[in-house]
Design a protein around this motif. Structure first.
Motif, PDB file in Angstrom:
ATOM      1  N   LEU A  20       0.823  -1.213   0.000  1.00 53.17           N
ATOM      2  CA  LEU A  20       0.000   0.000   0.000  1.00 53.17           C
ATOM      3  C   LEU A  20       0.856   1.262   0.000  1.00 53.17           C
ATOM      4  O   LEU A  20       0.432   2.302  -0.513  1.00 53.17           O
ATOM      5  CB  LEU A  20      -0.937  -0.004   1.207  1.00 53.17           C
ATOM      6  CG  LEU A  20      -2.129  -0.960   1.095  1.00 53.17           C
ATOM      7  CD1 LEU A  20      -2.735  -1.239   2.466  1.00 53.17           C
ATOM      8  CD2 LEU A  20      -3.188  -0.377   0.150  1.00 53.17           C
ATOM      9  N   GLY A  68      -6.796  -1.299   2.428  1.00 49.82           N
ATOM     10  CA  GLY A  68      -6.319   0.071   2.536  1.00 49.82           C
ATOM     11  C   GLY A  68      -5.732   0.354   3.899  1.00 49.82           C
ATOM     12  O   GLY A  68      -5.877  -0.439   4.837  1.00 49.82           O
ATOM     13  N   VAL A  96      -5.679   3.140  -0.794  1.00 48.31           N
ATOM     14  CA  VAL A  96      -6.573   1.998  -0.984  1.00 48.31           C
ATOM     15  C   VAL A  96      -6.197   1.353  -2.316  1.00 48.31           C
ATOM     16  O   VAL A  96      -5.939   2.043  -3.310  1.00 48.31           O
ATOM     17  CB  VAL A  96      -8.048   2.444  -1.015  1.00 48.31           C
ATOM     18  CG1 VAL A  96      -8.973   1.275  -1.348  1.00 48.31           C
ATOM     19  CG2 VAL A  96      -8.441   3.069   0.324  1.00 48.31           C
TER      20      VAL A  96
END
Length: 308
Positions: A165, A216, A246
């Motif tokens: 992420l 996320g 996300v």
């Protein structure tokens, strides 16, 4: 220098009438002048002063940043200009930019308070909006849970997905319509950083799960961790929504909003008065998500590339 401090204190006073969460201390000229002095002491700083009827009524200071990301640049930072009449910014810039152009500094940036007159004057100098700085008070009532999502604190078992992420935001920023020139690190570098940072208690990381999968994350910390939000732009007792991302295939289910709410709830729980964040205005996701959570823009980072 003292006159410049008074001009900056006057500007900040007007700014705080619209954005009272900003720090009150800089309405004092004796405090404001320290910000002007700091801008002047940056290596390579130069600028212009406006004198009308024997009185200094405006100043502008800019300095380059030694980073290839910004090009051959000069920056007018938060304390870099103040004027009695917003229109006179155009005269000050016209004088200073002559020298900057002669030095080959063609990428110009200005961090401007959310003042309609000043924004208009800078826009009529060919500048456009690039980046937003914003603040909101912490919620008086905690946000509720999202039934379809599980939002929780990150643990060491999440390190691998946190590293993935970490790359999502810079990758997104490199796409249209942002076209950021910032470098995207490697997954190996991100993994090494998260292996070290996951136990750092000065940062609070949340993850959102959807159907059992982490989709996320968001990070909250003290605003004091951010050098980009200092001086005039650092409210007292403020938290910082420093990062959120996300996965592309999970966008649209409300994970980003839930993660932002988690940081706001955390900030209220631990006793902060407000939360600051920032975003690229051309990022279609964050430029809509964060204002919808109540963040109000306080400073505009404007940009102009000469010769085009």
């Amino acid at each position: 220098m003292g006159v410049a401090g008074r001009l900056l204190a006057e500007r900040h006073g007007r700014h705080r009438r619209e954005h009272p969460l900003l720090p009150a201390a800089y309405e004092n000229p004796a405090v404001a002048v320290t910000e002007v002095a700091a801008a002047w002491e940056v290596e390579g700083a130069s600028g212009s002063v406006l004198v009308e009827g024997g009185e200094v009524t405006g100043y502008l200071l800019g300095a380059p940043k030694p980073s290839p990301v910004w090009g051959a640049n000069v920056w007018v930072e938060r304390a870099g200009h103040a004027v009695r009449d917003p229109e006179k910014v155009r005269d000050l810039y016209g004088d200073a930019a002559t020298r900057w152009f002669e030095q080959g500094l063609t990428a110009h940036y200005a961090v401007v308070p959310d003042d309609a007159g000043l924004i208009d004057a800078w826009f009529r100098l060919g500048f456009g909006s690039q980046h937003a700085h914003a603040v909101r008070a912490v919620p008086h009532t905690p946000y509720g849970e999202h039934p379809e999502l599980l939002v929780r604190r990150a643990t060491r078992s999440d390190v691998a997905v946190l590293a993935e992420l970490e790359l999502v935001l810079p990758q997104h920023q490199g796409l249209s319509p942002v076209f950021s020139a910032g470098e995207v690190g490697t997954l190996e570098e991100a993994l090494a950083e998260w292996e070290e940072d996951i136990d750092d208690r000065s940062y609070t990381t949340f993850v959102a799960e959807y159907n059992g999968r982490v989709v996320g994350m968001s990070v909250g910390c003290s605003l004091e961790k951010s050098s980009a939000h200092s001086g005039l732009a650092r409210p007292d007792n403020a938290a910082f929504l420093s990062f959120a991302a996300v996965f592309p295939d999970a966008r649209g289910i409300g994970a980003g909003r839930a993660l932002g709410e988690a940081v706001l709830n955390w900030a209220a729980e631990v006793g902060y008065d407000c939360v600051v964040t920032d975003w690229r205005v051309t990022n279609l996701l964050s430029s809509r998500a964060w204002p919808s959570l109540g963040f109000v823009q306080t400073f505009h980072r404007l940009h102009r590339l000469l010769g085009h």
